[in-house]
Design a protein around this motif. Structure first.
Motif, PDB file in Angstrom:
ATOM      1  N   LEU A  88       0.820  -1.217   0.000  1.00 29.85           N
ATOM      2  CA  LEU A  88       0.000   0.000   0.000  1.00 29.85           C
ATOM      3  C   LEU A  88       0.851   1.264   0.000  1.00 29.85           C
ATOM      4  CD1 LEU A  88      -2.764  -1.051   2.546  1.00 29.85           C
ATOM      5  CD2 LEU A  88      -2.893  -1.034   0.056  1.00 29.85           C
ATOM      6  N   GLY A  89       2.122   1.142  -0.346  1.00 32.26           N
ATOM      7  CA  GLY A  89       3.054   2.252  -0.289  1.00 32.26           C
ATOM      8  C   GLY A  89       2.562   3.536  -0.935  1.00 32.26           C
ATOM      9  N   PRO A  90       2.166   3.513  -2.208  1.00 31.34           N
ATOM     10  CA  PRO A  90       1.740   4.761  -2.848  1.00 31.34           C
ATOM     11  C   PRO A  90       0.549   5.428  -2.147  1.00 31.34           C
ATOM     12  CG  PRO A  90       2.155   3.074  -4.502  1.00 31.34           C
ATOM     13  CD  PRO A  90       2.234   2.400  -3.159  1.00 31.34           C
ATOM     14  N   GLN A  91      -0.417   4.634  -1.747  1.00 33.72           N
ATOM     15  CA  GLN A  91      -1.582   5.188  -1.052  1.00 33.72           C
ATOM     16  C   GLN A  91      -1.189   5.733   0.325  1.00 33.72           C
ATOM     17  OE1 GLN A  91      -1.358   2.139  -2.531  1.00 33.72           O
ATOM     18  NE2 GLN A  91      -3.371   1.387  -3.108  1.00 33.72           N
ATOM     19  N   MET A  92      -0.336   5.000   1.023  1.00 36.51           N
ATOM     20  CA  MET A  92       0.101   5.418   2.356  1.00 36.51           C
ATOM     21  C   MET A  92       0.911   6.710   2.272  1.00 36.51           C
ATOM     22  SD  MET A  92      -0.362   3.247   5.051  1.00 36.51           S
ATOM     23  CE  MET A  92      -0.808   1.575   5.374  1.00 36.51           C
TER      24      MET A  92
ATOM     25  N   SER B  59       0.740   9.094   0.067  1.00 38.34           N
ATOM     26  CA  SER B  59      -0.179  10.211  -0.192  1.00 38.34           C
ATOM     27  C   SER B  59      -1.000  10.554   1.043  1.00 38.34           C
ATOM     28  CB  SER B  59      -1.109   9.871  -1.357  1.00 38.34           C
ATOM     29  OG  SER B  59      -0.372   9.781  -2.552  1.00 38.34           O
ATOM     30  N   ALA B  60      -1.471   9.539   1.758  1.00 36.22           N
ATOM     31  CA  ALA B  60      -2.268   9.781   2.965  1.00 36.22           C
ATOM     32  C   ALA B  60      -1.434  10.467   4.046  1.00 36.22           C
ATOM     33  CB  ALA B  60      -2.846   8.469   3.491  1.00 36.22           C
ATOM     34  N   LEU B  61      -0.199  10.049   4.219  1.00 36.19           N
ATOM     35  CA  LEU B  61       0.676  10.679   5.205  1.00 36.19           C
ATOM     36  C   LEU B  61       0.936  12.136   4.839  1.00 36.19           C
ATOM     37  CD1 LEU B  61       3.320   7.909   5.940  1.00 36.19           C
ATOM     38  CD2 LEU B  61       1.854   9.025   7.613  1.00 36.19           C
ATOM     39  N   GLU B  62       1.185  12.388   3.565  1.00 34.68           N
ATOM     40  CA  GLU B  62       1.418  13.751   3.111  1.00 34.68           C
ATOM     41  C   GLU B  62       0.185  14.625   3.366  1.00 34.68           C
ATOM     42  OE1 GLU B  62       3.202  15.930  -0.817  1.00 34.68           O
ATOM     43  OE2 GLU B  62       1.746  14.329  -1.143  1.00 34.68           O
ATOM     44  N   MET B  63      -0.987  14.108   3.068  1.00 33.71           N
ATOM     45  CA  MET B  63      -2.235  14.848   3.303  1.00 33.71           C
ATOM     46  C   MET B  63      -2.422  15.146   4.796  1.00 33.71           C
ATOM     47  SD  MET B  63      -4.812  12.855   0.680  1.00 33.71           S
ATOM     48  CE  MET B  63      -6.267  13.504   1.471  1.00 33.71           C
ATOM     49  N   ALA B  64      -2.130  14.168   5.636  1.00 35.18           N
ATOM     50  CA  ALA B  64      -2.302  14.343   7.076  1.00 35.18           C
ATOM     51  C   ALA B  64      -1.353  15.418   7.617  1.00 35.18           C
ATOM     52  CB  ALA B  64      -2.067  13.023   7.806  1.00 35.18           C
ATOM     53  N   VAL B  65      -0.113  15.396   7.171  1.00 35.48           N
ATOM     54  CA  VAL B  65       0.847  16.403   7.625  1.00 35.48           C
ATOM     55  C   VAL B  65       0.411  17.786   7.161  1.00 35.48           C
ATOM     56  CG1 VAL B  65       3.215  17.247   7.363  1.00 35.48           C
ATOM     57  CG2 VAL B  65       2.800  14.829   7.824  1.00 35.48           C
ATOM     58  N   LYS B  66      -0.018  17.891   5.908  1.00 35.32           N
ATOM     59  CA  LYS B  66      -0.448  19.196   5.388  1.00 35.32           C
ATOM     60  C   LYS B  66      -1.698  19.714   6.098  1.00 35.32           C
ATOM     61  CE  LYS B  66       1.819  19.082   0.989  1.00 35.32           C
ATOM     62  NZ  LYS B  66       1.761  19.373  -0.422  1.00 35.32           N
ATOM     63  N   GLU B  67      -2.543  18.804   6.541  1.00 40.50           N
ATOM     64  CA  GLU B  67      -3.738  19.207   7.291  1.00 40.50           C
ATOM     65  C   GLU B  67      -3.357  19.813   8.639  1.00 40.50           C
ATOM     66  OE1 GLU B  67      -7.338  16.954   9.580  1.00 40.50           O
ATOM     67  OE2 GLU B  67      -6.840  16.209   7.586  1.00 40.50           O
ATOM     68  N   ILE B  68      -2.397  19.187   9.297  1.00 41.67           N
ATOM     69  CA  ILE B  68      -1.975  19.623  10.620  1.00 41.67           C
ATOM     70  C   ILE B  68      -0.980  20.782  10.542  1.00 41.67           C
ATOM     71  CG2 ILE B  68      -0.824  18.894  12.762  1.00 41.67           C
ATOM     72  CD1 ILE B  68      -3.616  17.650  12.274  1.00 41.67           C
ATOM     73  N   LEU B  69      -0.081  20.720   9.574  1.00 44.88           N
ATOM     74  CA  LEU B  69       0.963  21.741   9.407  1.00 44.88           C
ATOM     75  C   LEU B  69       0.933  22.248   7.971  1.00 44.88           C
ATOM     76  CD1 LEU B  69       3.791  19.730  11.207  1.00 44.88           C
ATOM     77  CD2 LEU B  69       2.535  21.666  12.154  1.00 44.88           C
ATOM     78  N   PRO B  70      -0.018  23.096   7.632  1.00 47.91           N
ATOM     79  CA  PRO B  70      -0.211  23.504   6.233  1.00 47.91           C
ATOM     80  C   PRO B  70       1.004  24.160   5.587  1.00 47.91           C
ATOM     81  CG  PRO B  70      -1.814  24.584   7.684  1.00 47.91           C
ATOM     82  CD  PRO B  70      -0.952  23.731   8.533  1.00 47.91           C
TER      83      PRO B  70
ATOM     84  N   VAL C 178       7.021  18.857   2.829  1.00 44.77           N
ATOM     85  CA  VAL C 178       7.180  17.445   3.169  1.00 44.77           C
ATOM     86  C   VAL C 178       7.670  16.669   1.959  1.00 44.77           C
ATOM     87  CG1 VAL C 178       5.964  15.370   3.937  1.00 44.77           C
ATOM     88  CG2 VAL C 178       5.318  17.586   4.850  1.00 44.77           C
ATOM     89  N   ASP C 179       8.732  15.896   2.168  1.00 47.81           N
ATOM     90  CA  ASP C 179       9.188  14.934   1.165  1.00 47.81           C
ATOM     91  C   ASP C 179       8.467  13.639   1.500  1.00 47.81           C
ATOM     92  OD1 ASP C 179      10.489  12.830  -0.161  1.00 47.81           O
ATOM     93  OD2 ASP C 179      12.448  13.797  -0.027  1.00 47.81           O
ATOM     94  N   LYS C 180       7.433  13.308   0.718  1.00 50.48           N
ATOM     95  CA  LYS C 180       6.597  12.167   1.114  1.00 50.48           C
ATOM     96  C   LYS C 180       7.360  10.843   1.101  1.00 50.48           C
ATOM     97  CE  LYS C 180       4.042  11.684  -3.241  1.00 50.48           C
ATOM     98  NZ  LYS C 180       2.703  11.708  -3.811  1.00 50.48           N
ATOM     99  N   MET C 181       8.405  10.724   0.285  1.00 55.34           N
ATOM    100  CA  MET C 181       9.194   9.484   0.293  1.00 55.34           C
ATOM    101  C   MET C 181       9.972   9.367   1.609  1.00 55.34           C
ATOM    102  SD  MET C 181       8.460   7.853  -2.425  1.00 55.34           S
ATOM    103  CE  MET C 181       9.728   6.630  -2.532  1.00 55.34           C
ATOM    104  N   GLU C 182      10.592  10.457   2.029  1.00 59.17           N
ATOM    105  CA  GLU C 182      11.350  10.447   3.283  1.00 59.17           C
ATOM    106  C   GLU C 182      10.421  10.259   4.476  1.00 59.17           C
ATOM    107  OE1 GLU C 182      14.474  10.056   5.623  1.00 59.17           O
ATOM    108  OE2 GLU C 182      14.587  10.206   3.446  1.00 59.17           O
ATOM    109  N   LEU C 183       9.266  10.903   4.448  1.00 55.60           N
ATOM    110  CA  LEU C 183       8.275  10.738   5.509  1.00 55.60           C
ATOM    111  C   LEU C 183       7.838   9.285   5.607  1.00 55.60           C
ATOM    112  CD1 LEU C 183       6.329  11.953   7.632  1.00 55.60           C
ATOM    113  CD2 LEU C 183       4.743  12.392   5.753  1.00 55.60           C
ATOM    114  N   PHE C 184       7.586   8.654   4.467  1.00 54.60           N
ATOM    115  CA  PHE C 184       7.148   7.261   4.462  1.00 54.60           C
ATOM    116  C   PHE C 184       8.243   6.341   4.985  1.00 54.60           C
ATOM    117  CE2 PHE C 184       6.131   3.217   2.166  1.00 54.60           C
ATOM    118  CZ  PHE C 184       4.966   2.939   2.850  1.00 54.60           C
ATOM    119  N   ARG C 185       9.492   6.602   4.607  1.00 56.10           N
ATOM    120  CA  ARG C 185      10.597   5.782   5.113  1.00 56.10           C
ATOM    121  C   ARG C 185      10.696   5.905   6.637  1.00 56.10           C
ATOM    122  NH1 ARG C 185      12.962   7.095   0.044  1.00 56.10           N
ATOM    123  NH2 ARG C 185      13.854   9.039   0.837  1.00 56.10           N
TER     124      ARG C 185
END
Length: 65
Positions: A13-17, A19-30, A34-41
């Motif tokens: 589920l990497g690609p979906q996860m 994107s979801a992590l990036e959306m969540a961070v942007k919601e909390i910290l607009p 965010v580098d979504k690859m680094e965040l996911f790692r």
């Protein structure tokens, strides 16, 4: 109870996860950049520290089509 492979699930589920992590961070910290690859790692590393490779989950959370 069923068992799931957490690492395999995150990989599948990497690609979906990511994107979801990036959306969540942007919601909390607009304003955050965010580098979504680094965040996911980092997320995967944290999951590996907190969870076993195989985790038991209630059967009602699994549908083995």
């Amino acid at each position: 109870m069923a068992r799931i492979n957490i690492e395999g699930l995150l990989d599948d589920l990497g690609p979906q996860m990511r994107s979801a992590l990036e959306m969540a961070v942007k919601e909390i910290l607009p304003e955050a950049e965010v580098d979504k690859m680094e965040l996911f790692r980092a997320f995967k590393r944290a999951i590996k520290r907190k969870c076993a490779t195989w985790e038991r989950v209630p059967d009602n959370h699994v549908d083995a089509e």
